[in-house]
Motif scaffolding. Structure first.
Motif, mmCIF file in Angstrom:
data_model
loop_
_atom_site.group_PDB
_atom_site.id
_atom_site.type_symbol
_atom_site.label_atom_id
_atom_site.label_comp_id
_atom_site.label_asym_id
_atom_site.label_seq_id
_atom_site.Cartn_x
_atom_site.Cartn_y
_atom_site.Cartn_z
ATOM 1 N N ASP A 38 0.875 -1.195 0.000
ATOM 2 C CA ASP A 38 0.000 0.000 0.000
ATOM 3 C C ASP A 38 0.901 1.230 0.000
ATOM 4 O O ASP A 38 1.866 1.290 0.752
ATOM 5 N N SER B 96 -0.089 5.387 6.433
ATOM 6 C CA SER B 96 -1.009 5.133 7.559
ATOM 7 C C SER B 96 -1.587 3.737 7.436
ATOM 8 O O SER B 96 -1.613 2.963 8.413
ATOM 9 N N ILE B 97 -2.073 3.467 6.249
ATOM 10 C CA ILE B 97 -2.704 2.172 6.005
ATOM 11 C C ILE B 97 -1.672 1.050 6.173
ATOM 12 O O ILE B 97 -1.937 0.021 6.815
ATOM 13 N N LEU C 236 1.084 0.973 7.901
ATOM 14 C CA LEU C 236 1.467 0.764 9.311
ATOM 15 C C LEU C 236 0.334 0.133 10.102
ATOM 16 O O LEU C 236 0.564 -0.754 10.941
ATOM 17 N N ALA C 237 -0.885 0.563 9.821
ATOM 18 C CA ALA C 237 -2.030 0.043 10.576
ATOM 19 C C ALA C 237 -2.241 -1.440 10.270
ATOM 20 O O ALA C 237 -2.500 -2.261 11.175
ATOM 21 N N LEU C 238 -2.124 -1.767 8.975
ATOM 22 C CA LEU C 238 -2.296 -3.186 8.600
ATOM 23 C C LEU C 238 -1.196 -4.051 9.219
ATOM 24 O O LEU C 238 -1.460 -5.129 9.737
ATOM 25 N N GLU C 239 -0.005 -3.537 9.162
ATOM 26 C CA GLU C 239 1.124 -4.280 9.745
ATOM 27 C C GLU C 239 0.858 -4.519 11.218
ATOM 28 O O GLU C 239 1.035 -5.627 11.728
ATOM 29 N N ASN C 240 0.376 -3.485 11.880
ATOM 30 C CA ASN C 240 0.091 -3.542 13.318
ATOM 31 C C ASN C 240 -1.002 -4.571 13.618
ATOM 32 O O ASN C 240 -0.856 -5.431 14.493
ATOM 33 N N LEU C 241 -2.057 -4.469 12.832
ATOM 34 C CA LEU C 241 -3.208 -5.342 13.075
ATOM 35 C C LEU C 241 -2.830 -6.811 12.845
ATOM 36 O O LEU C 241 -3.133 -7.689 13.663
ATOM 37 N N SER D 192 0.124 -8.144 12.808
ATOM 38 C CA SER D 192 1.089 -8.578 13.827
ATOM 39 C C SER D 192 0.390 -8.993 15.108
ATOM 40 O O SER D 192 0.808 -9.943 15.780
ATOM 41 N N SER D 193 -0.673 -8.239 15.426
ATOM 42 C CA SER D 193 -1.333 -8.469 16.705
ATOM 43 C C SER D 193 -2.002 -9.850 16.789
ATOM 44 O O SER D 193 -2.334 -10.315 17.863
ATOM 45 N N ILE D 194 -2.230 -10.460 15.617
ATOM 46 C CA ILE D 194 -2.766 -11.829 15.696
ATOM 47 C C ILE D 194 -1.637 -12.859 15.518
ATOM 48 O O ILE D 194 -1.882 -14.047 15.266
ATOM 49 N N LEU E 292 -9.523 -9.677 8.993
ATOM 50 C CA LEU E 292 -8.811 -10.840 9.536
ATOM 51 C C LEU E 292 -9.458 -12.126 9.040
ATOM 52 O O LEU E 292 -8.769 -13.093 8.711
#
Lengths: 721, 188
Positions: free
Chosen positions: B11, B15-16, B18-23, B25-27, B113
């Motif tokens: 992307d 913002s997108i 980093l947010a996707l990477e974060n999300l 990663s969180s799973i 997800l």
């Protein structure tokens, strides 16, 4: 005088009646004969009648007798002895010369033959009375009386008389001096004196400023009549526009100013001719002169001479003066006319100038009072010294209430601004143009006032001159226009932003989506066992950043959509370009447009209104994007550049590779309502240009070499002051 | 293969990304992010496991362009498209080209997800399929041309006798070849 009266008396006193005298000599000279006779007579008398005086002077007497003869012969004066009957007894040679008769023609004739008719009975009566009463009818010494020449011409004579008695008979001796020459000189002096008076009167008349032109000319004409013995004199003025001479004055025989001579076309008749050729016309033969048209009139009136002079000022004809006289004009009279002509001409010219000046003054006064401008003059202390009618009207005061007062006295509400303006003009010495507000009960009125100093010849200022035009309505109209333009500009912004709505929504949705995901991620990081606090913290930071980003986009949009009064600040050129580029980037991506932004570093700031300039960029970019939508055969490319234009301006260019604009239409793209878009108003470029103009810059369009067009505009950089 | 499934994110919007990477990663999933399609094409593994989360609109190479480039390059990854504004033609084109999911923003985390789970499952299956086919091919490659001929006829359901007549061989020869084929192909 050669002969002294006593000697004369003595000599004549011894003379017997001339007709008894015997001419003992050759008779060549009667007076000699007579004198001789007297001498002879005296001799014959000497024995019997011994006058003590003569007796005592006997030798001297002889001598004086001789002397007398010589004197009488040589005398230039006529010496005539008559008896109590006025019969001529003795004459000397000068008598013959003066009267034109020979002595034979005179001796024995009555003295009256030597007198003009009209004096004869006076003489007869006078001498008769004298004989009876001893009273003289004229003075006996140096009397001036005319004599009569044999030719019937009168001779001016100066006469002296003496009486003597011989043998109880009374004799008279007259000495007559021909004073023709003297008389002529005297007359001439008298004439010259009159000419001098004429000149003086004319000069006085033309220099008198109180008199009108026609009064002045009347005086001049009548002076000519009086001092040059003219029958009448006239003065015409040249009306240069109509090429006609207008009779301005007439004195003497005719005084009317109308009639056939009132208007004479330049070049016509003798007067018009004189004016045209600028040469005088003089004649002493009016009755035969070819230039005199009415010879019948001239004969009837006994006119002899005519003199007409052009009145010239610096080679220009201003009029003609002319006179007719019943006698010949001599050189003196001509010279007199010649000398007054330029004086009168100058007078006319001066009057004309004065008239123009007076007219001008009147005109200025009229303009002053009828002007729609508000005019005032103040002294350097601010006291009003002159105001026009409009000033009174606006102030609602009469001039007597205004004059002598100051702004502070009369207009306390606005005086501070007025006085400041006045002071500036007085201190700098240069004129100023300022807008002044005048507060009234019915609202403020706005005036555009020009103030300047009035200075005397030496350049010293003595007053302040102000002229104001009311611009209240204009200001209102301007404000309305500005408001309308702002409305239009706003509408244009709203519409442009509307066109970008999808892109803008995307710009806001991106950070919003990111926020939601980061928040969810944070929750997950926290839900772990043990919770991953570091990642949760990072997530929160990302949320904050994305929130800011969304906020900024919204703020920019709001700024574009808000109706804000224009406000100029110093702008970083690249910054406001980038902000607009950010709003339109999605739009370009969506339409497959390759965007290149080439911004120069170190650009100076420009004073400007951020929203307005962004609107210009927005319009140019949206136009370019739309222009390129039809392009399928090549990559759609948009180039945005910034750079220096010259020392005093920066340049921003938006260049597309669309189909371009037809050369005939390219100059009309800035016209209002010129549009290629069915949904467009065609205001975008017109508004953009007016915005750039208002910033002191220029917006123009150029066709690119290959494809599309380049719009570019300049913005003046901030000046150091 | 033993490669752990990775979520690849392409992307251009940071913002997108980093947010996707974060999300993701969180799973607990491994994540790789790319700012541009070209970067991914250049740097991605040849035989990746996992799925691709792809932005449709990007400057330069778009999401759809990347999809076809990958297909040409023989790189198989289930693709989840995310778009700001999905239009039907784009969606159809993406799905035809084998996209797993076409998500239009806003996309909830569960939605995303779930799509990722599904994509990973599909990748696993596809990878397994691709692995089986590859093994058979390997075995098949071991057959002699004669054995391949015999196998083709066996697969058609012919009897040994019929095959022998067709190939002009003895029945016994065919039986031997058949035995070799069954052995080499590990057919029971």
């Amino acid at each position: 005088m050669v002969i002294t009266a006593p000697l004369c008396f003595k000599a004549v006193g011894r003379t017997k009646r001339a007709d008894h005298a015997v001419n003992e000599f050759d008779g060549s000279s009667t007076i000699v004969d007579a004198a001789d006779t007297i001498a002879e007579h005296s001799r014959s008398m000497s024995g019997s009648e011994k006058s003590i005086e003569i007796h005592r002077a006997k030798p001297a007497f002889r001598e004086s007798e001789e002397h007398y003869r010589a004197v009488a012969e040589a005398a230039t004066d006529a010496i005539i002895t008559i008896d109590s009957d006025s019969t001529i007894l003795v004459v000397n040679p000068a008598t013959e010369r003066i009267f034109g008769y020979s002595s034979e023609e005179m001796i024995g004739q009555p003295l009256t033959m030597l007198m003009p008719d009209y004096l004869r009975h006076l003489h007869t009566a006078g001498i008769t009375r004298y004989m009876e009463t001893g009273r003289k009818h004229i003075a006996w010494a140096a009397v001036q009386l005319p004599g009569l020449h044999k030719s019937s011409a009168e001779i001016p004579l100066e006469l002296s008389f003496a009486e003597f008695t011989n043998d109880g008979q009374r004799f008279f001796t007259g000495i007559a001096r021909d004073i023709s020459e003297r008389k002529r000189l005297q007359d001439r002096h008298a004439r010259l004196a009159r000419h001098a008076v004429l000149h003086a009167e004319v000069s006085a008349a033309v220099s008198e400023s109180e008199k009108t032109t026609s009064e002045m000319l009347e005086i001049c004409a009548s002076a000519i009549v009086r001092h040059l013995d003219a029958a009448f004199a006239r003065i015409w003025l040249l009306n240069n526009e109509q090429k006609v001479l207008e009779l301005g004055a007439s004195a003497g025989l005719y005084t009317h100013l109308d009639g056939s001579h009132a208007r004479i076309p330049l070049g016509s008749f003798k007067i018009g001719f004189i004016a045209a050729v600028q040469k005088p016309h003089l004649t002493n033969h009016v009755q035969t002169d070819e230039r005199v048209s009415d010879k019948e009139w001239a004969r009837r009136e006994g006119m002899i001479s005519f003199a007409g002079y052009p009145l010239l000022v610096e080679g220009r004809t201003v009029g003609v003066m002319a006179m007719f006289a019943r006698q010949s004009l001599d050189q003196d009279a001509i010279e007199a006319l010649e000398s007054v002509a330029p004086v009168i001409a100058q007078g006319i010219e001066r009057k004309r100038t004065e008239d123009i000046l007076r007219d001008t003054q009147r005109l200025i006064q009229a303009i002053f009072d009828n002007s729609s401008a508000v005019i005032h003059v103040q002294d350097l202390d601010g006291r009003f010294v002159l105001v026009n009618r409009k000033f009174e009207e606006v102030a609602g005061l009469r001039s007597q209430e205004i004059l002598g007062k100051t702004s502070l006295d009369l207009f306390p509400l606005n005086a501070a601004a007025y006085v400041a303006g006045d002071r500036q003009v007085i201190e700098t010495g240069s004129a100023s143009e300022t807008e002044e507000v005048f507060t009234t009960d019915r609202g403020d009125r706005v005036f555009l006032t020009t103030k300047s100093l009035l200075s005397d010849e030496s350049g010293k200022p003595y007053a302040l001159f102000g002229i104001s035009a009311e611009i209240t309505e204009r200001k209102k109209a301007e404000a309305e226009l500005r408001e309308m333009q702002a409305e239009l500009a706003h509408l244009n912004r709203v519409m442009t932003v509307g066109e970008l709505a999808a892109s803008i929504a995307h710009e806001i949705n991106q950070p919003l989506a990111a926020i939601v995901w980061n928040a969810n991620a944070a929750l997950r990081w926290l839900a772990l066992d043990p919770p991953n606090l570091a990642r949760a913290h990072d997530s929160a930071e990302l949320i904050v950043r994305d929130g800011d980003r969304a906020g900024q986009v919204i703020a920019r949009i709001r700024a574009l959509l808000k109706k804000t009064p224009p406000s100029k600040t110093l702008l970083e050129v690249n910054e406001f370009i980038n902000e607009v580029v950010a709003l339109t980037q999605t739009e370009m991506v969506q339409h497959g447009i390759h965007l290149r932004v080439v911004l120069a570093n170190d650009l100076p700031t420009v004073p400007g209104d951020r929203v307005q300039l962004q609107q210009v960029m927005l319009n140019l970019i949206v136009n370019a994007v739309e222009a390129m939508l039809t392009v399928e055969d090549r990559e759609r490319a948009l180039l945005i550049t910034s750079g220096r234009f010259d020392d005093s301006a920066v340049r921003i260019a938006v260049s597309d590779n669309g189909p371009g604009i037809h050369p005939e239409k390219i100059q009309h793209v800035f016209d209002a309502f010129s549009t290629t878009k069915p949904e467009g108003m065609g205001m975008g470029l017109a508004i953009s240009r007016s915005i750039v103009d208002a910033h002191g810059g220029r917006l123009w369009i150029e066709a690119n070499e290959q494809h599309g067009v380049t719009f570019q505009f300049t913005l003046p950089i901030a000046t150091s002051d | 293969m033993a490669t752990k499934a990775t979520i690849f994110i392409v992307d251009d919007d940071p913002s997108i990304r980093l947010a996707l990477e974060n999300l993701v990663s969180s799973i607990g999933q491994p994540v790789e992010t790319y700012a541009a399609a070209q970067d991914f094409l250049r740097d991605c593994p040849r035989n990746p496991a996992g799925c691709l989360v792809l932005d449709v609109q990007m400057p330069g190479l778009s999401g759809l362009d990347l999809q076809s480039e990958l297909s040409h390059a023989g790189i198989f990854l289930p693709i989840i498209f995310i778009t700001g504004h999905g239009d039907i033609p784009t969606t159809v084109r993406a799905m035809k080209a084998g996209a797993v999911e076409f998500l239009t923003k806003p996309v909830s985390d569960t939605e995303l997800l779930a799509a990722i789970d599904q994509a990973l499952e599909r990748d696993r299956l596809a990878r397994a399929d691709r692995a089986g086919v590859a093994e058979l091919r390997e075995r098949y490659d071991q057959l002699t041309p004669k054995e391949r001929e015999v196998m083709a006829l066996v697969v058609q359901g012919l009897l040994n006798k019929q095959i022998a007549i067709k190939l002009n061989n003895s029945e016994i020869t065919i039986k031997q070849h058949r035995g070799k084929v069954m052995q080499k192909m590990r057919a029971e």
